[in-house]
Design an enzyme around this catalytic site. Sequence first.
Site, PDB file in Angstrom:
ATOM      1  N   HIS A   1     -11.261  27.151 -16.138  1.00  7.15           N
ATOM      2  CA  HIS A   1     -10.633  27.999 -17.142  1.00  7.15           C
ATOM      3  C   HIS A   1      -9.859  29.133 -16.469  1.00  7.15           C
ATOM      4  O   HIS A   1      -8.675  29.359 -16.757  1.00  7.15           O
ATOM      5  CB  HIS A   1     -11.707  28.554 -18.076  1.00  7.15           C
ATOM      6  CG  HIS A   1     -11.212  29.536 -19.093  1.00  7.15           C
ATOM      7  ND1 HIS A   1     -11.008  29.204 -20.412  1.00  7.15           N
ATOM      8  CD2 HIS A   1     -10.884  30.857 -18.999  1.00  7.15           C
ATOM      9  CE1 HIS A   1     -10.577  30.252 -21.078  1.00  7.15           C
ATOM     10  NE2 HIS A   1     -10.495  31.279 -20.238  1.00  7.15           N
ATOM     11  N   GLU A   2     -10.521  29.845 -15.580  1.00  2.00           N
ATOM     12  CA  GLU A   2      -9.870  30.968 -14.905  1.00  2.00           C
ATOM     13  C   GLU A   2      -8.752  30.482 -13.981  1.00  2.00           C
ATOM     14  O   GLU A   2      -7.742  31.176 -13.794  1.00  2.00           O
ATOM     15  CB  GLU A   2     -10.899  31.784 -14.122  1.00  2.00           C
ATOM     16  CG  GLU A   2     -11.996  32.413 -14.978  1.00  2.00           C
ATOM     17  CD  GLU A   2     -11.468  33.348 -16.059  1.00  2.00           C
ATOM     18  OE1 GLU A   2     -10.323  33.830 -15.933  1.00  2.00           O
ATOM     19  OE2 GLU A   2     -12.193  33.586 -17.037  1.00  2.00           O
TER      20      GLU A   2
ATOM     21  N   HIS B   1      -5.523  30.303 -15.779  1.00  2.00           N
ATOM     22  CA  HIS B   1      -4.833  31.602 -15.782  1.00  2.00           C
ATOM     23  C   HIS B   1      -4.113  31.828 -14.454  1.00  2.00           C
ATOM     24  O   HIS B   1      -2.963  32.285 -14.420  1.00  2.00           O
ATOM     25  CB  HIS B   1      -5.840  32.733 -16.000  1.00  2.00           C
ATOM     26  CG  HIS B   1      -6.332  32.870 -17.404  1.00  2.00           C
ATOM     27  ND1 HIS B   1      -5.491  32.928 -18.486  1.00  2.00           N
ATOM     28  CD2 HIS B   1      -7.604  32.980 -17.902  1.00  2.00           C
ATOM     29  CE1 HIS B   1      -6.206  33.068 -19.597  1.00  2.00           C
ATOM     30  NE2 HIS B   1      -7.477  33.098 -19.269  1.00  2.00           N
TER      31      HIS B   1
ATOM     32  N   GLU C   1      -4.243  32.415 -23.719  1.00  2.00           N
ATOM     33  CA  GLU C   1      -5.395  31.570 -23.393  1.00  2.00           C
ATOM     34  C   GLU C   1      -5.091  30.070 -23.442  1.00  2.00           C
ATOM     35  O   GLU C   1      -5.989  29.254 -23.241  1.00  2.00           O
ATOM     36  CB  GLU C   1      -6.544  31.883 -24.348  1.00  2.00           C
ATOM     37  CG  GLU C   1      -7.141  33.279 -24.192  1.00  2.00           C
ATOM     38  CD  GLU C   1      -7.883  33.479 -22.874  1.00  2.00           C
ATOM     39  OE1 GLU C   1      -8.356  32.475 -22.297  1.00  2.00           O
ATOM     40  OE2 GLU C   1      -7.955  34.638 -22.413  1.00  2.00           O
TER      41      GLU C   1
END
Length: 673
Positions: free
Chosen positions: A447-448, A451, A476
């Site tokens: 997930h990170e 980003h 997101e």
Amino acid sequence: MTMVGKLLSRTLNVFGERRRSFSSSSGLYGFPHLKTPKGFESFVDEAIQRSAELIAYISTAPPAADIMRTMDEISDTYLNTNHDLYNAVKKAEQECHMLSEEAQRGVRNLRADFERGGIHLSPEKLHRVNSLNVEISQLSRQYNENIVMDPGNVDIYPSSRIPKSLHYLVKPIYRSGSSIVTGSNTVLKEKGYQITTDPQTVAAILQHSSDDEVRKMVYIQGNSVPHANVEVLRRLISARHEIAQMMGCKSYAEFAVKPNMATTPDVVRSFLLEMSKMVQAKSKEEFELLTKFKRETFGRSDGNLRAWDEAYYMTMMKSSTYKLDNSVVASYFSLSNCIEGLKVLVQSLFGATFHNIPLEPGESWDPQVLKLSLHHPEEGDLGYLYLDLYSRKGKYPGCAHFAIKGGRKISQTEYQLPVVALVCNFPRSRSPSAVRLNHWEVETLFHEFGHALHSLLSRTDYQHFSGTRVVLDFAEIPSNLFEYYAWDYRVLKRFARHYSTGEEIPRKLVESMKGAKDMFATTDLQRQIFYALVDQTLFGEQPLPYGDTSSVVAELKRQHTCWEHVEGTHWEARFSHLLNYGAGYYSYLYAKCFAATIWKKLCQEDPLSLTTGFALRTKFLQHGGARDPASLLNDLVGDGIYRHCNGGIIPDISSLSDEMKLVEEYQQQVHLL
């Protein structure tokens, strides 16, 4: 990103014009001032001096292009009450027809940012807005401090009620008023355990304690403290509402949502209510299934599910159905394997590779931080990534992505490469091969990393739009999209190998992991919808419906979940997303719907192909916030990814519905709309 992270990154960007090279670094992130924490003082002083020089230049009323370029170098966070800058930005907006599309967008956004700070108001009102913002900052700090200082606790007697597997969470205590007389006439104080009801401990106890009464006490206490935050939150809501009204808005929700894709609270509410209807039938089925499991498997004739039963019986049911052993799953996910997984993603999708770069003395304050360059064989280095993965005392908790320096065009031949940090808190070890992650930690890492890729692959002219500097309900999407990669067997088999045998992760194990994930997934989604509705309502028009904040939580829980509200609890007292994402928590669900559509239409067939990666990069990730987000989404997957509604847009939820096997229920709801 936290406010501290934002301020740090903006300060680094202001100073970055004078420190472009990383080759002679001698301090944190390559900045000579930052050899110790004290260096931040002189670092900020020099950044302020540089900002003053830039302000003086802007005050000479240069051409619109120069105003935008110069404003991009300085931080409006510190300067949003400077009328010379505001007037220069308005001048640039009037002349911006000669600028590029991105520059025009930048000028408009800068003017809007200034006005969101109240600079267009009368001096008296501007002073009041500034005072309220200071108050909000202080209230936010107090809210978070209260969570740390007053976590609450529960005393459990006798000690036998706490199984050995949970002893690491508790501390022994002794009851002086009760004694036990043994056969040898020795008097012993009765031993018990004290449970500190911080969120992490509460979650573990609710999931693993078989004692109903222990779970009940822990749930009630954990959802009732800190009591002081009920009043802190009330004052925070009041202050935000006053600011919103001074800005001409009916509510803080209207003020907060206006810059986003959704545009208005009415659009957000329509989206959330549509989601709530979509999950209603299956959530009820899952609730009834769990009730049946409690009654039949554990012989509980009364059988009614309580709020403190949810996590425990879900865990037990998943375990009995899929026979998953978390330690077995973790054996395939050593940290070194997972880092290899990140390398697999960039190589397969983008034809790029990560290269380890030796750290200069002082460039990191911890020797286990890694520095990587993302390198493309034809384009050269694309950006730099710091991996700070291990826990240590005093470190930022949890996992997060921080944009240290945004990418931007410096000249026709020179580009300032983005620099990002990916921060986690995995168990400390000398070797990443000795650290084994639970799969939810792997999902969080991916997930990170989504980003981070958004930042690293960004190629905007201005750092104002670099990478994750986008509207909140767009930010997101990449991170939610890359969570899919953490679950796809075709991806996992490329890097998930047993730490001792090197065996590739078995397909059957991945299928069991996905089966356990999908069990009660609708209930989990319903909970997020409930959270988002609470957030929208608390920051909506005042006075609050139903009474105080706790009454709002109670009523919305009754309306939108299958679970009872426990009287006397104040869940909102430590839901810190109300501070960081006030009226914006819906963004997670919003992004989840968009990510589901992108995965289904673009990635699912061949998630690791260069064709997929080329589309993701050129049509999506490289643009950051420089283009209209709705246009980017439409270009990426075509018509149908969203629909227009009352001036805003609502994501199509059919892909998520299909993924969660809610198709029939969703089609019925669409027919009724």
